[in-house]
Design a protein around this motif. Structure first.
Motif, short mmCIF file in Angstrom:
data_model
loop_
_atom_site.label_atom_id
_atom_site.label_comp_id
_atom_site.label_asym_id
_atom_site.label_seq_id
_atom_site.Cartn_x
_atom_site.Cartn_y
_atom_site.Cartn_z
N THR A 309 -9.21 -9.02 -7.51
CA THR A 309 -8.97 -7.59 -7.71
C THR A 309 -8.71 -6.91 -6.37
N TYR A 310 -9.49 -7.27 -5.35
CA TYR A 310 -9.29 -6.71 -4.02
C TYR A 310 -7.92 -7.09 -3.45
N VAL A 311 -7.55 -8.37 -3.66
CA VAL A 311 -6.25 -8.85 -3.17
C VAL A 311 -5.12 -8.07 -3.84
N ASN A 312 -5.24 -7.86 -5.14
CA ASN A 312 -4.22 -7.09 -5.86
C ASN A 312 -4.18 -5.64 -5.41
N TYR A 313 -5.36 -5.09 -5.11
CA TYR A 313 -5.42 -3.71 -4.61
C TYR A 313 -4.66 -3.59 -3.30
N TYR A 314 -4.87 -4.54 -2.40
CA TYR A 314 -4.17 -4.50 -1.10
C TYR A 314 -2.67 -4.70 -1.28
N LYS A 315 -2.32 -5.55 -2.23
CA LYS A 315 -0.90 -5.78 -2.49
C LYS A 315 -0.23 -4.50 -2.98
N ALA A 316 -0.93 -3.73 -3.82
CA ALA A 316 -0.35 -2.53 -4.41
C ALA A 316 -0.43 -1.31 -3.50
N ASN A 317 -1.48 -1.25 -2.64
CA ASN A 317 -1.73 -0.01 -1.91
C ASN A 317 -1.66 -0.11 -0.39
N MET A 318 -1.85 -1.29 0.17
CA MET A 318 -2.00 -1.38 1.63
C MET A 318 -0.89 -2.16 2.33
N MET A 319 -0.20 -3.02 1.59
CA MET A 319 0.85 -3.85 2.21
C MET A 319 2.01 -3.00 2.70
N GLN A 320 2.48 -3.29 3.91
CA GLN A 320 3.70 -2.68 4.42
C GLN A 320 4.90 -3.51 3.95
N SER A 321 6.08 -2.95 4.07
CA SER A 321 7.28 -3.62 3.54
C SER A 321 7.53 -4.97 4.20
N ASP A 322 7.11 -5.13 5.48
CA ASP A 322 7.35 -6.39 6.19
C ASP A 322 6.12 -7.29 6.22
N ASP A 323 5.09 -6.94 5.46
CA ASP A 323 3.88 -7.78 5.40
C ASP A 323 4.06 -8.93 4.43
N ASN A 324 3.36 -10.01 4.70
CA ASN A 324 3.25 -11.11 3.74
C ASN A 324 2.09 -10.81 2.78
N PRO A 325 2.03 -11.51 1.64
CA PRO A 325 0.98 -11.24 0.65
C PRO A 325 -0.43 -11.39 1.22
#
Length: 379
Positions: A309-325
């Motif tokens: 759930t935390y990983v998905n949260y970061y994917k949806a809310n914290m990742m920048q366009s040039d970040d990896n998963p």
């Protein structure tokens, strides 16, 4: 007079004043939150600029009050509900702030009125649709018996009778917040209504209930933020967990694989509930966040589900366009051994998976580290 009597007396004195201090913190926090809720409702109904802010009032408040720890859109929304659902607290708050610089009202016309009864009529007029009913407990009982963290669970219940049921059962059994939440989610009120002998169900429930510890109030995130302390100190459950996190943080930083610490006990909001991620790193080589969760308990599927759930949260809310998963690492202790699992929800780039396996510490290294730490702790 013997030595043991001296020790017992000191312990009793400490416990007495500690409980008094705990109650004082809770009462002040509760009054503050109720009064902020009142200010919000008053502004919505009487403020000259209310139309200008409209539905974005709480969001604008959160932005403008960002310097005050713990105040965000969600907490303002809950303060508003708290004020509306608990009108019986009015006289306590009004009495508490008499002869203080705290405003009784936002409008100068109301501030000029120093008569307490008049002030209460003004306050009550804002909550005409939420007036006191025969099913509501006295405000003094609510404030003295329940922490604001309990109240946060209770304001999720719209029905007055149902809310009062949980208040009474919670106070009677001195439930912990976790127990109150569990009973609400398990439909205890509905099951009680369906029972032929509800008093028997109540007796069984109370026997099994988790009891609150008085220190839980000041260890809550709300109390720590209210007092200006670090919230992370409120959520580390015990000395072992805290020590393991201290050493794990240093261990990860010393691995030389590009780890940069971003946060410890990172507070995130998912839905209407706050969660805390033990350690959050950014890996400058992999260009991704690495979330680390440590559980001082046996492995269960809830652990890996929570980390996902935390990983998905970061994917949806914290990742920048040039970040990896985002990558999640779960470390679970079991006696003197350890289990390590990686959470990589939605990671479909096989090349990246291969790369991160090379850059991150191997499972065996992490397991050996935790096992070694546990052995040192137990020796």
């Amino acid at each position: 007079m013997n030595f043991n009597y001296l020790v017992t007396t000191i312990e009793q004195t400490h416990s007495h004043f500690q409980q008094q201090a705990t109650k004082a913190v809770n009462v002040s926090l509760t009054f503050r939150n109720w009064l902020i809720g009142y200010y919000i409702v008053e502004f919505e109904q009487k403020g000259e600029e209310r139309a200008k802010y409209g539905k974005k009032l709480l969001a604008n408040l959160a932005k403008s009050c960002s310097s005050i720890k713990g105040l965000d859109e969600r907490t303002f929304r809950n303060f508003r509900l708290f004020y509306l659902y608990y009108p019986q607290i009015e006289p306590l708050v009004a009495s508490q702030i008499q002869n203080s610089p705290i405003r009784m009202s936002l409008t100068s016309e109301l501030e000029k009125n120093e008569n307490l009864d008049s002030q209460l009529r003004i306050l009550g007029s804002l909550t005409s649709e939420f007036q006191l009913t025969e099913f509501q407990l006295k405000g003094s009982i609510i404030v003295q018996s329940l922490s604001y963290t309990h109240i946060e669970q209770l304001i999720t219940i719209e029905n007055n009778i149902k809310r009062s049921f949980y208040e009474l059962e919670c106070i009677k059994g001195t439930w912990s917040v976790r127990e109150l939440k569990h009973q609400i989610n398990s439909l205890y009120y509905e099951r009680s209504g369906m029972s032929i002998k509800p008093e028997m169900l109540s007796e069984i429930t109370q026997q099994k209930a988790e009891i609150a510890n008085p220190s839980d109030i000041v260890k809550s995130v709300y109390a720590f933020e209210f007092l200006g302390l670090k919230a992370k100190d409120a959520v580390e459950e015990n000395d072992l967990e805290s020590a393991l996190l201290d050493h794990l943080q240093d261990f990860m930083m010393e691995m030389g694989h590009g780890f940069c610490l971003e946060a410890r006990q990172k507070k995130i909001l998912i839905g209407d509930e706050y969660f805390f991620i033990d350690l959050v790193f950014y890996h400058r080589i992999l260009k991704c966040h690495v979330l680390v969760e440590l559980k001082v308990e046996d492995f269960n599927h809830h652990n890996i589900g929570q980390l996902n759930t935390y990983v998905n949260y970061y994917k949806a809310n914290m990742m920048q366009s040039d970040d990896n998963p985002t990558i999640g690492i779960l470390l679970v202790t079991h006696k003197n051994t350890a289990l390590v699992e990686f959470a990589t929800t939605g990671m479909d780039n096989k090349l990246f998976v291969s790369k991160y396996l090379l850059e991150l510490p191997k499972k065996e290294i992490l397991e050996a580290f935790i096992t070694n730490e546990l052995q040192k702790w137990n020796s």
